[in-house]
Design an enzyme around this catalytic site. Structure first.
Site, PDB file in Angstrom:
ATOM      1  CG  ASP A   1      -3.243 -75.418   3.413  1.00 44.51           C
ATOM      2  OD1 ASP A   1      -3.272 -76.655   3.444  1.00 44.51           O
ATOM      3  OD2 ASP A   1      -2.328 -74.753   3.959  1.00 44.51           O
ATOM      4  CB  SER A   2      -4.863 -77.184   7.308  1.00 43.31           C
ATOM      5  OG  SER A   2      -3.477 -77.045   7.068  1.00 43.31           O
TER       6      SER A   2
ATOM      7  N   GLY B   1      -2.705 -82.978   8.767  1.00 40.95           N
ATOM      8  CA  GLY B   1      -1.799 -84.120   8.640  1.00 40.95           C
ATOM      9  C   GLY B   1      -1.927 -85.142   9.762  1.00 40.95           C
TER      10      GLY B   1
ATOM     11  CB  CYS C   1      -4.352 -78.928   1.660  1.00 43.19           C
ATOM     12  SG  CYS C   1      -4.040 -79.998   3.075  1.00 43.19           S
TER      13      CYS C   1
ATOM     14  CD  GLU D   1      -1.190 -72.473  10.011  1.00 45.80           C
ATOM     15  OE1 GLU D   1      -0.723 -72.837   8.924  1.00 45.80           O
ATOM     16  OE2 GLU D   1      -2.188 -71.724  10.121  1.00 45.80           O
TER      17      GLU D   1
ATOM     18  CB  CYS E   1       3.344 -80.685   3.316  1.00 52.78           C
ATOM     19  SG  CYS E   1       2.548 -79.601   4.529  1.00 52.78           S
ATOM     20  CB  THR E   2       0.864 -76.203   0.459  1.00 49.71           C
ATOM     21  OG1 THR E   2      -0.119 -76.509   1.456  1.00 49.71           O
ATOM     22  CG2 THR E   2       0.425 -76.755  -0.878  1.00 49.71           C
ATOM     23  CG  HIS E   3       1.840 -75.644   6.208  1.00 46.97           C
ATOM     24  ND1 HIS E   3       0.632 -76.054   5.715  1.00 46.97           N
ATOM     25  CD2 HIS E   3       1.571 -74.775   7.216  1.00 46.97           C
ATOM     26  CE1 HIS E   3      -0.339 -75.471   6.410  1.00 46.97           C
ATOM     27  NE2 HIS E   3       0.206 -74.694   7.318  1.00 46.97           N
TER      28      HIS E   3
HETATM   29  N1  DGL Z   1      -0.608 -77.801   3.980  1.00 49.49           N
HETATM   30  C1  DGL Z   1      -1.107 -79.101   4.230  1.00 49.49           C
HETATM   31  C2  DGL Z   1      -0.616 -80.091   3.170  1.00 49.49           C
HETATM   32  O1  DGL Z   1      -0.240 -79.703   2.090  1.00 49.49           O
HETATM   33  C3  DGL Z   1      -0.857 -79.753   5.556  1.00 49.49           C
HETATM   34  C4  DGL Z   1      -0.736 -79.041   6.812  1.00 49.49           C
HETATM   35  C5  DGL Z   1      -1.493 -79.707   7.927  1.00 49.49           C
HETATM   36  O2  DGL Z   1      -1.030 -80.742   8.459  1.00 49.49           O
HETATM   37  O3  DGL Z   1      -2.556 -79.185   8.246  1.00 49.49           O
HETATM   38  O4  DGL Z   1      -0.618 -81.276   3.413  1.00 49.49           O
END
Ligand code: DGL
Length: 270
Positions: free
Chosen positions: A13-14, A46, A76, A156, A185-187
């Protein structure tokens, strides 16, 4: 390349979002060994162009492939919605590729909804990936999408929930008459409880991590690649592309305990 059930699963992921998927993997498949990659130097994905996302995610997949992983999990949505076709094209004959979108949109749970809301990063919303998939499988569903660019970076960076609350509420106030919401978005999975409370149980939250990991487990088992016995002396490795951010390390320790390794891997061209 020789892979077998003892080979690790690569997940990326990021940043911290994919940790929720990795944790669910540990719950549903406790014997699996995994290598995690968080592209912390380039977070947020994103906000990046499709070209950037495609180029960088290919580098990460190649890195994990060279680590002899038996499968790769794209944890992600921004990457899956912008680069899945490319990653599959280059790697599908070499390694199993999983992502956090396909198992969810193919799940029959969608049959019970009429109106679904999706919140995601700008990169995911602009790709129209969800819209295309949901329209393809479920003609009856009315889909509303909202880009929520502030959320991933503040999650994050470990903002306190009191500071995040008004931002979430502001977004969700625009988003009320829906049957279910997809945290695309996993975050955002770190905010699940908060979002559930906002809707007082009136809007269903789709259980993404469970659905995704059930699918990974099913496929690995079918391919006879599921690790059936615990592997001694193996601890997960967490790579980051910048020196380990404080909050990333903190989240890893909370979710996975002390027996973990941290490493930094910097790609030349970043
Ligand atoms: N976790 C990422 C997702 O599922 C995005 C987070 C980012 O913008 O880096 O889209």
């Amino acid at each position: 390349m020789k892979i077998n059930p003892l080979s690790p699963i690569g997940i990326f992921d990021s940043g911290i979002g994919g940790l929720i998927i990795a944790k669910e993997m540990k719950i549903q498949m406790p014997n699996e060994d995994f290598i995690y990659f968080g592209d912390t130097k380039n977070m947020p994905y994103g906000e990046k162009s499709q070209e950037f996302i495609r180029k960088n995610s290919m580098k990460i997949v190649s890195f994990l492939y060279k680590k002899k992983c038996k499968a790769i999990v794209i944890a992600c949505n921004s990457i899956a919605s912008n680069a899945l076709d490319l990653i599959q094209k280059k790697f599908h004959k070499k390694i199993l590729i999983f992502n956090v979108i396909d198992p969810v949109v193919k799940n029959t749970i969608f049959l019970s909804y009429k109106k679904i809301g999706i919140i995601a990063t700008p990169a995911t919303i602009h790709s129209n990936f969800y819209q295309k998939k949901i329209k393809k499988y479920y003609r009856h569903i009315d889909l509303v999408q909202m880009s929520t660019p502030l959320l991933a970076p503040i999650i994050e960076n470990g903002w306190e929930i009191e500071k995040i609350n008004p931002i979430i509420e502001n977004y969700l106030n625009h988003f009320k008459s829906i049957d279910a919401i997809l945290l695309a978005c996993t975050h955002y999975l770190f905010l699940k409880e908060k979002i559930e409370n906002f809707y007082h149980g009136k809007v269903h939250l789709i259980d993404i991590q469970k659905i995704v990991v059930q699918e990974i487990k099913k496929k690995l088992s079918k391919k006879k690649l599921l690790c059936l016995h615990p592997i001694w002396n193996r601890s997960p490795i967490f790579y980051t592309s910048s020196s380990i951010p404080f909050f990333f390390e903190k989240k890893v320790r909370i979710l996975f305990g002390k027996k973990v390794f941290f490493k930094t891997h910097i790609f030349n061209f970043f």
